[in-house]
Each structure stands twice: as structure tokens, then as C-alpha cells.
Design an enzyme around this catalytic site. Structure first.
Site, PDB file in Angstrom:
ATOM      1  N   ASN A  86     -44.920  -9.202  -0.105  1.00 16.16           N
ATOM      2  CA  ASN A  86     -45.877 -10.307  -0.131  1.00 16.16           C
ATOM      3  C   ASN A  86     -45.991 -10.877  -1.539  1.00 16.16           C
ATOM      4  OD1 ASN A  86     -46.291  -9.687   2.541  1.00 16.16           O
ATOM      5  ND2 ASN A  86     -48.096  -8.426   2.123  1.00 16.16           N
ATOM      6  N   VAL A  87     -46.321 -12.154  -1.612  1.00 14.03           N
ATOM      7  CA  VAL A  87     -46.389 -12.839  -2.903  1.00 14.03           C
ATOM      8  C   VAL A  87     -47.826 -13.232  -3.238  1.00 14.03           C
ATOM      9  CG1 VAL A  87     -44.017 -13.685  -2.754  1.00 14.03           C
ATOM     10  CG2 VAL A  87     -45.876 -15.090  -1.819  1.00 14.03           C
TER      11      VAL A  87
ATOM     12  N   HIS B 187     -40.771  -9.741  -4.114  1.00 13.75           N
ATOM     13  CA  HIS B 187     -40.401 -11.145  -3.900  1.00 13.75           C
ATOM     14  C   HIS B 187     -41.165 -12.103  -4.813  1.00 13.75           C
ATOM     15  CE1 HIS B 187     -38.862  -9.962   0.362  1.00 13.75           C
ATOM     16  NE2 HIS B 187     -38.038  -9.611  -0.598  1.00 13.75           N
TER      17      HIS B 187
ATOM     18  N   CYS C 115     -35.670 -23.652 -18.357  1.00 14.69           N
ATOM     19  CA  CYS C 115     -35.999 -22.881 -19.572  1.00 14.69           C
ATOM     20  C   CYS C 115     -36.752 -21.591 -19.269  1.00 14.69           C
ATOM     21  CB  CYS C 115     -36.795 -23.736 -20.558  1.00 14.69           C
ATOM     22  SG  CYS C 115     -38.533 -23.972 -20.118  1.00 14.69           S
TER      23      CYS C 115
ATOM     24  N   CYS D 215     -41.404 -29.679 -15.971  1.00 13.78           N
ATOM     25  CA  CYS D 215     -41.742 -28.690 -17.002  1.00 13.78           C
ATOM     26  C   CYS D 215     -42.236 -29.413 -18.250  1.00 13.78           C
ATOM     27  CB  CYS D 215     -40.509 -27.853 -17.318  1.00 13.78           C
ATOM     28  SG  CYS D 215     -40.721 -26.731 -18.725  1.00 13.78           S
TER      29      CYS D 215
ATOM     30  N   SER E 251     -44.683  -4.413   8.068  1.00 16.26           N
ATOM     31  CA  SER E 251     -43.425  -5.140   7.838  1.00 16.26           C
ATOM     32  C   SER E 251     -42.467  -4.874   8.980  1.00 16.26           C
ATOM     33  CB  SER E 251     -42.778  -4.694   6.525  1.00 16.26           C
ATOM     34  OG  SER E 251     -41.497  -5.296   6.399  1.00 16.26           O
ATOM     35  N   SER E 252     -41.797  -5.929   9.436  1.00 17.86           N
ATOM     36  CA  SER E 252     -40.761  -5.758  10.450  1.00 17.86           C
ATOM     37  C   SER E 252     -39.410  -5.463   9.790  1.00 17.86           C
ATOM     38  CB  SER E 252     -40.657  -7.020  11.307  1.00 17.86           C
ATOM     39  OG  SER E 252     -40.421  -8.160  10.489  1.00 17.86           O
TER      40      SER E 252
ATOM     41  N   ASN F 218     -46.969  -0.614  12.180  1.00 15.93           N
ATOM     42  CA  ASN F 218     -46.632  -2.027  12.337  1.00 15.93           C
ATOM     43  C   ASN F 218     -46.834  -2.466  13.775  1.00 15.93           C
ATOM     44  OD1 ASN F 218     -45.388  -4.493  11.121  1.00 15.93           O
ATOM     45  ND2 ASN F 218     -43.894  -4.178  12.747  1.00 15.93           N
TER      46      ASN F 218
ATOM     47  N   CYS G 203     -52.560  -2.467  10.785  1.00 12.13           N
ATOM     48  CA  CYS G 203     -52.509  -1.577   9.613  1.00 12.13           C
ATOM     49  C   CYS G 203     -53.876  -1.125   9.109  1.00 12.13           C
ATOM     50  CB  CYS G 203     -51.825  -2.270   8.447  1.00 12.13           C
ATOM     51  SG  CYS G 203     -50.115  -2.510   8.696  1.00 12.13           S
TER      52      CYS G 203
HETATM   53 ZN    ZN Z   1     -38.542 -25.897 -18.830  1.00 10.03          ZN
END
Ligand code: ZN
Length: 285
Positions: free
Chosen positions: A112-113, A129, A140, A188, A229-230, A254, A272
Site C-alpha cells: 500500500n502507498v 510500492h 532530477c 518540476c 493481499s491477494s 484474506n 483482517c
Molecule cells: Zn526536476
């Protein structure tokens, strides 16, 4: 917490079996996926059979090569971010933080993020991840907070109204009938390069250092717990396979089928948070 619910999904002997398996461990590795965050209001992409529930997420190559794909991604992300950022840890996150405090665990590896494990109090977490609260420049490598970028998106798109969007697992949202060509993506601030959330997209490789850290954690563990998680993604499936090849026991909590069902010592088919809470209560008795 809600023991009655856990027992309705998995039986008392199952919970006792999990509690007995957890008892006495000290270097357990935990692998988590979307199933621990559904209780936080972040939906899973896959159903109980591991199939896509909605249209598949953005592919890395499409994002890098197509400005139109990036506009669509960031417009949806702009809409979904406030809800994503406001999500609170679920019962599963809290239970896993308790397992760590109880001294049963080594490290936790998450697909998970959302950083909800850290917010629930887990200290030893590998974000396999990446993390959605950071934006990285593809040219950069400069990293900036997603909240800061959200403000830049807002300033660049003052007339954009996306308050009705639905949240999606990677923090974007479903937007219908929207002219994405109008959406402006800031570049950026240092080099003018293309910005990307600092997460591993589908079709993109997991950074080598994260892979090595996760593999080391699993191979030096005294047992692996898979939660929510699968294991359909290779980067997590290979961890379970590596453990099994070394004779390290793997158990899973799960909902539904996983890619590694034949590698588990046993599996509890349930939610869970409720299952882990019930097992923790049993351990404390
Ligand atoms: Zn940059």
C-alpha cells in the site's frame, strides 16, 4: 474489537489456530495489501477472485510517454487526494501496530502507498510500492510533499471543479464527462521536468533497494503473515515463494482467493481487522 463479527466470518478454532501460530514469534515478517486499507475507505482494485473490479490503473509507460495520460491521471488525483489524505487507520492497521509493540514482529512489508501503517504506529515498515504523499521529478529526482503539489495544482487550475469524484485505491478518482485537455500540470520547480507520484506504477519495477530489504526481512523471519493481499502482484508473490522455498511457514488472513493459496500453512478467509483483533485477544488471555 468486534469479536462477534470475526467469529461470524472465521470460526473460533481458526482464530485459536492463528493465535497459537503467532504465540512466541519474535521476527515475524508481515506482508500487507489493499485488504488492510479497505476499512479506511480506500477501495481495493480486485475482487475476491483477484480480478479487476474497475478499469485497471495507469500503466507506467503510458504515464511517461503520454501528456494526455498524465493530465488524466493528475486531474483524477487532484480530485481524489483530499479524501485519500484524510483516510484514518483501520482496525487492521491498529492490530498490526499492536503486534509490533508486542514484540512478535520484525518488519512489515506493505504494497500500500497510503502510509496508514505508520500513522497507526507501526515503526518498521517497508513501503514496497512507494508512497503517495510524495511527488518525484522523473528528470532530477527532486522529491516534494504531495500536499505542496496539491496547492500548485489548485493554483494552475483555478476553475477546476472535481468535488464529486469517487476515491480510488491509488488516490485518484473516477471523473466522468470531463475535458482533461484543459487540465494544467505544473512542472518540476527545479528543472522543469515531468512529475510523478513517488509510487511504483503498474508495469514499473520496484526499486532494487526496496526489493532487497523486503526479501531480507522475509528470509530472516521466523514466519510470514500475509494480511489483506491477494498477492497478484509479482513483487509480493515472490516474497511468499522465497519464504516457502526456505521452509519458513506462511499464513494468510484474506478475503477470497490469493495467488499463493497452495504455499500457505493455513489461511483464514475473513476481514483482517476483525480476525487479527480476535487473535490478539486470544493471545492476551
Ligand atoms: Zn526536476
Amino acid at each position: 474489537m468486534d469479536r462477534g463479527f470475526a467469529e461470524a466470518v472465521v470460526s473460533v478454532p481458526d482464530v485459536e489456530r492463528l493465535a497459537a501460530w503467532l504465540d512466541g514469534r519474535s521476527r515475524m515478517a508481515v506482508i500487507t495489501g489493499a485488504g488492510v486499507s479497505t476499512g479506511s475507505g480506500i477501495p481495493d482494485y480486485r475482487d475476491g477472485d483477484g480480478n479487476w473490479k474497475r478499469s485497471p490503473p495507469v500503466q507506467y509507460r503510458d504515464f511517461v510517454e503520454s501528456a494526455a495520460v498524465r493530465r488524466r491521471y493528475w486531474a483524477r488525483s487532484f480530485a481524489g487526494w483530499p479524501m485519500f489524505a484524510a483516510a484514518q487507520p483501520s482496525a487492521a492497521h491498529v492490530a498490526l501496530a499492536r503486534l509490533e509493540r508486542a514484540g512478535l514482529m520484525g518488519e512489515l512489508v506493505t504494497q500500500n502507498v497510503d502510509r496508514l501503517h505508520q500513522r497507526a504506529g507501526s515503526r518498521n515498515v517497508i513501503d514496497l510500492h512507494g508512497r503517495l504523499d510524495v511527488v518525484r521529478c522523473l528528470a532530477c529526482n527532486d522529491r516534494t510533499p504531495r500536499d505542496t503539489f496539491q496547492e500548485r495544482l489548485r493554483e494552475a487550475n483555478p476553475d477546476w471543479n472535481s468535488s464529486t469524484a469517487r476515491i480510488a485505491p491509488d488516490g485518484d478518482a473516477d471523473l466522468a464527462d470531463v475535458d482533461f485537455d484543459r487540465f494544467v500540470i505544473p512542472a518540476c520547480t527545479i528543472c522543469g521536468g515531468v512529475l510523478k507520484p513517488d509510487v511504483v506504477f503498474y508495469g514499473e519495477s520496484v526499486p532494487r533497494e526496496s526489493n532487497v530489504a523486503a526479501l531480507t526481512t522475509v528470509e530472516s523471519s521466523d514466519g510470514v503473515l500475509v494480511a489483506g493481499s491477494s498477492l497478484m502482484v509479482w513483487s509480493s508473490f515472490r516474497l511468499v515463494r522465497a519464504a516457502a522455498q526456505r521452509g519458513i511457514q506462511v499464513v494468510a488472513v484474506n478475503r477470497g482467493r490469493t495467488r499463493a493459496d497452495d504455499l500457505f500453512a493455513f489461511k483464514l478467509d475473513g476481514e483482517c481487522g476483525a480476525v487479527l483483533d480476535a487473535a490478539l485477544e486470544r493471545l492476551a488471555e
